[in-house]
Design a protein around this motif. Structure first.
Motif, PDB file in Angstrom:
ATOM      1  N   ASP A 123       0.865  -1.177   0.000  1.00 53.01           N
ATOM      2  CA  ASP A 123       0.000   0.000   0.000  1.00 53.01           C
ATOM      3  C   ASP A 123       0.901   1.226   0.000  1.00 53.01           C
ATOM      4  OD1 ASP A 123      -1.580   2.214   0.663  1.00 53.01           O
ATOM      5  OD2 ASP A 123      -2.811   1.105   2.072  1.00 53.01           O
ATOM      6  N   ILE A 124       0.811   2.041  -1.031  1.00 51.10           N
ATOM      7  CA  ILE A 124       1.712   3.190  -1.181  1.00 51.10           C
ATOM      8  C   ILE A 124       1.626   4.147   0.000  1.00 51.10           C
ATOM      9  CG2 ILE A 124       0.132   4.650  -2.523  1.00 51.10           C
ATOM     10  CD1 ILE A 124       3.637   4.392  -3.675  1.00 51.10           C
ATOM     11  N   GLU A 125       0.468   4.236   0.634  1.00 53.53           N
ATOM     12  CA  GLU A 125       0.299   5.140   1.776  1.00 53.53           C
ATOM     13  C   GLU A 125       0.903   4.563   3.057  1.00 53.53           C
ATOM     14  OE1 GLU A 125      -0.943   8.219   1.490  1.00 53.53           O
ATOM     15  OE2 GLU A 125      -1.181   7.838  -0.648  1.00 53.53           O
ATOM     16  N   GLU A 126       0.947   3.254   3.167  1.00 52.80           N
ATOM     17  CA  GLU A 126       1.436   2.591   4.372  1.00 52.80           C
ATOM     18  C   GLU A 126       2.887   2.115   4.264  1.00 52.80           C
ATOM     19  OE1 GLU A 126      -0.353   2.307   7.229  1.00 52.80           O
ATOM     20  OE2 GLU A 126      -1.913   3.474   6.228  1.00 52.80           O
ATOM     21  N   LYS A 136      11.466   7.593   6.041  1.00 52.36           N
ATOM     22  CA  LYS A 136      10.881   6.246   6.096  1.00 52.36           C
ATOM     23  C   LYS A 136       9.709   6.083   5.124  1.00 52.36           C
ATOM     24  CE  LYS A 136      13.738   4.944   9.208  1.00 52.36           C
ATOM     25  NZ  LYS A 136      14.958   4.438   8.671  1.00 52.36           N
ATOM     26  N   SER A 137       8.850   7.096   5.049  1.00 53.88           N
ATOM     27  CA  SER A 137       7.668   6.983   4.184  1.00 53.88           C
ATOM     28  C   SER A 137       8.049   7.271   2.739  1.00 53.88           C
ATOM     29  CB  SER A 137       6.572   7.956   4.631  1.00 53.88           C
ATOM     30  OG  SER A 137       6.920   9.281   4.290  1.00 53.88           O
ATOM     31  N   ILE A 138       7.250   6.777   1.817  1.00 53.56           N
ATOM     32  CA  ILE A 138       7.516   6.978   0.391  1.00 53.56           C
ATOM     33  C   ILE A 138       7.453   8.463   0.045  1.00 53.56           C
ATOM     34  CG2 ILE A 138       6.761   6.405  -1.948  1.00 53.56           C
ATOM     35  CD1 ILE A 138       7.991   4.079  -0.145  1.00 53.56           C
ATOM     36  N   ASP A 139       6.481   9.182   0.569  1.00 50.75           N
ATOM     37  CA  ASP A 139       6.376  10.622   0.302  1.00 50.75           C
ATOM     38  C   ASP A 139       7.632  11.362   0.750  1.00 50.75           C
ATOM     39  OD1 ASP A 139       3.876  10.433  -0.860  1.00 50.75           O
ATOM     40  OD2 ASP A 139       2.794  10.995   0.966  1.00 50.75           O
ATOM     41  N   ASP A 140       8.120  11.038   1.938  1.00 48.17           N
ATOM     42  CA  ASP A 140       9.325  11.697   2.455  1.00 48.17           C
ATOM     43  C   ASP A 140      10.550  11.364   1.600  1.00 48.17           C
ATOM     44  OD1 ASP A 140       7.854  12.830   4.486  1.00 48.17           O
ATOM     45  OD2 ASP A 140       8.560  11.439   6.030  1.00 48.17           O
ATOM     46  N   ILE A 141      10.640  10.122   1.149  1.00 48.60           N
ATOM     47  CA  ILE A 141      11.774   9.703   0.323  1.00 48.60           C
ATOM     48  C   ILE A 141      11.750  10.418  -1.026  1.00 48.60           C
ATOM     49  CG2 ILE A 141      12.764   7.746  -0.939  1.00 48.60           C
ATOM     50  CD1 ILE A 141      11.855   6.014   1.509  1.00 48.60           C
ATOM     51  N   VAL A 142      10.581  10.474  -1.653  1.00 49.14           N
ATOM     52  CA  VAL A 142      10.460  11.156  -2.952  1.00 49.14           C
ATOM     53  C   VAL A 142      10.797  12.635  -2.804  1.00 49.14           C
ATOM     54  CG1 VAL A 142       8.846  11.846  -4.773  1.00 49.14           C
ATOM     55  CG2 VAL A 142       8.844   9.487  -3.933  1.00 49.14           C
ATOM     56  N   GLU A 143      10.289  13.255  -1.765  1.00 44.14           N
ATOM     57  CA  GLU A 143      10.579  14.667  -1.527  1.00 44.14           C
ATOM     58  C   GLU A 143      12.085  14.881  -1.317  1.00 44.14           C
ATOM     59  OE1 GLU A 143       9.712  18.047   1.840  1.00 44.14           O
ATOM     60  OE2 GLU A 143       8.116  16.606   1.409  1.00 44.14           O
ATOM     61  N   ALA A 144      12.705  14.028  -0.525  1.00 41.39           N
ATOM     62  CA  ALA A 144      14.147  14.140  -0.282  1.00 41.39           C
ATOM     63  C   ALA A 144      14.931  13.912  -1.571  1.00 41.39           C
ATOM     64  CB  ALA A 144      14.577  13.148   0.791  1.00 41.39           C
ATOM     65  N   TYR A 145      14.486  12.997  -2.394  1.00 43.27           N
ATOM     66  CA  TYR A 145      15.148  12.763  -3.675  1.00 43.27           C
ATOM     67  C   TYR A 145      15.062  14.004  -4.565  1.00 43.27           C
ATOM     68  CZ  TYR A 145      16.192  11.038  -8.305  1.00 43.27           C
ATOM     69  OH  TYR A 145      16.731  10.894  -9.549  1.00 43.27           O
TER      70      TYR A 145
END
Length: 99
Positions: free
Chosen positions: A11-14, A81-90
């Protein structure tokens, strides 16, 4: 740009990043112009047919040599840790190169 992330949930949100040893799913994200165009989960790397540009791992200590041999860049998300945070950091170039 295709990003590969080892995660614990489909689950992309989880989903959260995990070590390669603990991976339950591989998340492949296609980014174009700073936006996620496509996200797909795979249970194994062998299922993937798309080219991977970058793998994002959660520790400098991950065994990433096989990825590097394939010409895949390796970045570390030590705090995200979360996908949103990783994408933003990238996108903001806040991820670290592997040393």
């Amino acid at each position: 740009m295709n990003l590969l992330i080892p995660v614990d949930d489909s689950d992309i949100e989880e989903a959260q990043i995990v070590s390669i040893d603990d991976v339950q799913y591989w998340l492949l994200l296609e980014l174009t112009e700073g936006k996620v165009l496509k996200s797909e989960f795979y249970q194994s790397r062998e299922e993937m047919s798309d080219w991977v540009d970058v793998i994002i791992v959660n520790s400098q200590k991950e065994y990433v040599w096989p990825f590097m041999e394939e010409g895949i860049a390796v970045l570390v998300a030590p705090l995200q840790k979360s996908i949103d945070d990783i994408v933003e950091a990238y996108l903001f170039k806040e991820l670290h190169d592997i040393n």
